[in-house]
Design a protein around this motif. Structure first.
Motif, PDB file in Angstrom:
ATOM      1  N   UNK A 272      41.396   8.461  24.636  1.00  0.00           N
ATOM      2  CA  UNK A 272      41.457   9.054  23.306  1.00  0.00           C
ATOM      3  C   UNK A 272      42.625  10.369  22.505  1.00  0.00           C
ATOM      4  N   UNK A 273      43.344   9.643  22.726  1.00  0.00           N
ATOM      5  CA  UNK A 273      44.880  10.318  22.368  1.00  0.00           C
ATOM      6  C   UNK A 273      44.695  11.406  21.314  1.00  0.00           C
ATOM      7  N   UNK A 274      43.542  11.969  20.492  1.00  0.00           N
ATOM      8  CA  UNK A 274      43.490  12.229  19.304  1.00  0.00           C
ATOM      9  C   UNK A 274      43.834  13.274  18.688  1.00  0.00           C
ATOM     10  N   UNK A 275      44.518  12.201  17.901  1.00  0.00           N
ATOM     11  CA  UNK A 275      44.945  12.219  16.972  1.00  0.00           C
ATOM     12  C   UNK A 275      44.069  12.093  15.484  1.00  0.00           C
ATOM     13  N   UNK A 276      43.172  11.181  16.030  1.00  0.00           N
ATOM     14  CA  UNK A 276      41.847  10.464  14.923  1.00  0.00           C
ATOM     15  C   UNK A 276      40.563  11.514  16.075  1.00  0.00           C
ATOM     16  N   UNK A 277      40.061  12.203  14.947  1.00  0.00           N
ATOM     17  CA  UNK A 277      39.159  13.324  15.711  1.00  0.00           C
ATOM     18  C   UNK A 277      38.159  13.536  14.220  1.00  0.00           C
ATOM     19  N   UNK A 278      36.173  12.922  14.610  1.00  0.00           N
ATOM     20  CA  UNK A 278      35.368  13.458  14.543  1.00  0.00           C
ATOM     21  C   UNK A 278      35.174  14.705  13.882  1.00  0.00           C
ATOM     22  N   UNK A 279      34.603  14.529  12.846  1.00  0.00           N
ATOM     23  CA  UNK A 279      34.029  16.085  12.166  1.00  0.00           C
ATOM     24  C   UNK A 279      33.353  16.690  12.841  1.00  0.00           C
ATOM     25  N   UNK A 280      33.091  17.779  13.075  1.00  0.00           N
ATOM     26  CA  UNK A 280      32.142  19.006  14.649  1.00  0.00           C
ATOM     27  C   UNK A 280      31.075  18.550  13.762  1.00  0.00           C
ATOM     28  N   UNK A 281      30.279  17.559  12.988  1.00  0.00           N
ATOM     29  CA  UNK A 281      28.793  17.836  12.852  1.00  0.00           C
ATOM     30  C   UNK A 281      28.793  15.799  13.520  1.00  0.00           C
ATOM     31  N   UNK A 282      29.898  15.241  13.818  1.00  0.00           N
ATOM     32  CA  UNK A 282      29.174  14.383  14.908  1.00  0.00           C
ATOM     33  C   UNK A 282      30.174  13.999  16.204  1.00  0.00           C
ATOM     34  N   UNK A 283      31.339  15.519  16.359  1.00  0.00           N
ATOM     35  CA  UNK A 283      31.708  15.534  17.440  1.00  0.00           C
ATOM     36  C   UNK A 283      31.463  14.678  19.017  1.00  0.00           C
ATOM     37  N   UNK A 284      29.915  14.874  18.938  1.00  0.00           N
ATOM     38  CA  UNK A 284      29.656  14.013  20.367  1.00  0.00           C
ATOM     39  C   UNK A 284      29.208  13.025  20.710  1.00  0.00           C
ATOM     40  N   UNK A 285      29.365  11.919  19.290  1.00  0.00           N
ATOM     41  CA  UNK A 285      29.696  10.715  19.723  1.00  0.00           C
ATOM     42  C   UNK A 285      30.572   9.959  20.311  1.00  0.00           C
ATOM     43  N   UNK A 286      31.747  10.995  19.885  1.00  0.00           N
ATOM     44  CA  UNK A 286      33.133  10.328  20.914  1.00  0.00           C
ATOM     45  C   UNK A 286      32.918  10.439  23.051  1.00  0.00           C
ATOM     46  N   UNK A 287      32.308  11.699  23.133  1.00  0.00           N
ATOM     47  CA  UNK A 287      32.324  11.348  24.787  1.00  0.00           C
ATOM     48  C   UNK A 287      30.945  10.170  25.376  1.00  0.00           C
ATOM     49  N   UNK A 288      30.031  10.594  24.171  1.00  0.00           N
ATOM     50  CA  UNK A 288      29.147   9.409  24.311  1.00  0.00           C
ATOM     51  C   UNK A 288      29.326   8.490  24.704  1.00  0.00           C
ATOM     52  N   UNK A 289      30.375   7.572  23.845  1.00  0.00           N
ATOM     53  CA  UNK A 289      31.441   6.162  23.957  1.00  0.00           C
ATOM     54  C   UNK A 289      31.725   6.458  24.851  1.00  0.00           C
ATOM     55  N   UNK A 290      32.858   7.011  25.315  1.00  0.00           N
ATOM     56  CA  UNK A 290      33.464   6.920  26.363  1.00  0.00           C
ATOM     57  C   UNK A 290      33.207   7.291  27.537  1.00  0.00           C
ATOM     58  N   UNK A 291      31.489   7.848  27.522  1.00  0.00           N
ATOM     59  CA  UNK A 291      30.577   7.853  28.991  1.00  0.00           C
ATOM     60  C   UNK A 291      30.371   6.200  28.917  1.00  0.00           C
ATOM     61  N   UNK A 292      29.533   5.739  27.794  1.00  0.00           N
ATOM     62  CA  UNK A 292      28.948   4.010  27.911  1.00  0.00           C
ATOM     63  C   UNK A 292      30.210   2.643  27.615  1.00  0.00           C
ATOM     64  N   UNK A 293      31.537   3.187  27.600  1.00  0.00           N
ATOM     65  CA  UNK A 293      32.644   2.298  27.500  1.00  0.00           C
ATOM     66  C   UNK A 293      32.559   2.253  29.436  1.00  0.00           C
ATOM     67  N   UNK A 294      32.670   3.269  29.964  1.00  0.00           N
ATOM     68  CA  UNK A 294      32.416   3.397  31.602  1.00  0.00           C
ATOM     69  C   UNK A 294      32.336   2.720  32.166  1.00  0.00           C
ATOM     70  N   UNK A 295      30.248   3.012  32.378  1.00  0.00           N
ATOM     71  CA  UNK A 295      29.870   2.200  32.472  1.00  0.00           C
ATOM     72  C   UNK A 295      29.681   0.432  32.092  1.00  0.00           C
TER      73      UNK A 295
END
Length: 175
Positions: free
Chosen positions: A96-119
């Protein structure tokens, strides 16, 4: 409507991710079980090749999932495949470098993908551990036997239980 769209996309992405990863894991488990059990006869290079093949297969599964999420980001909100793939890979790997960010409407998909990636990383580590254990130990010793042996039905006295846990009682102990 925004929350409904986010929830629908999230559920769909997680379900497809789990289908891909679990299907791939099942195929790898079947493949690992078919590895010859006579590991003394298997050469060092053959063992290394099997571990490498398992690792490459796991990495390919992760790559497919990253492409799935990148495609979704590209379709929903990001301007290019490059930014979608970059954001997906950095989120999936929990960098999660933060140089590319999602629009606020889709912002919650990033953390969800991180949780799925860890699992999914945990599942992958388990698969690699199983492959190496299979090569080192042969058949798994953790499996339960198909037929159980009969158990003695006589009650065990308290004194017999103490001997079982603590060994023979010492005669020089002062009580």
């Amino acid at each position: 409507m925004t929350f409904l769209q986010q929830s629908g996309a999230a559920v769909l992405l997680v379900l497809i991710t789990l289908t891909i990863q679990c299907g791939g894991a099942a195929a790898l488990i079947i493949w690992i079980r078919n590895i010859p059990r006579e590991t003394q006869k298997v050469r060092v290079f053959h063992c290394a090749a099997l571990v490498m093949q398992t690792t490459v297969a796991v990495l390919m599964l992760h790559g497919i999932v990253i492409l799935l999420w990148a495609g979704c980001y590209r379709w929903l909100c990001l301007p290019s495949w490059e930014s979608g793939f970059y954001f997906s890979a950095s989120s999936y790997a929990t960098v999660g470098y933060g140089d590319v960010i999602l629009p606020s409407k889709w912002r919650l998909l990033g953390p969800l993908e991180s949780m799925v990636g860890m699992l999914m990383a945990g599942v992958s580590i388990g698969l690699l551990f199983a492959a190496v254990t299979h090569l080192v130990d042969g058949p798994s010793r953790s499996r339960l036997p198909l037929h159980s042996e009969p158990v003695a039905t006589e009650p065990i006295s308290l004194r017999q239980r103490r001997r079982c846990y603590f060994g023979r009682p010492r005669s020089n102990v002062i009580s």
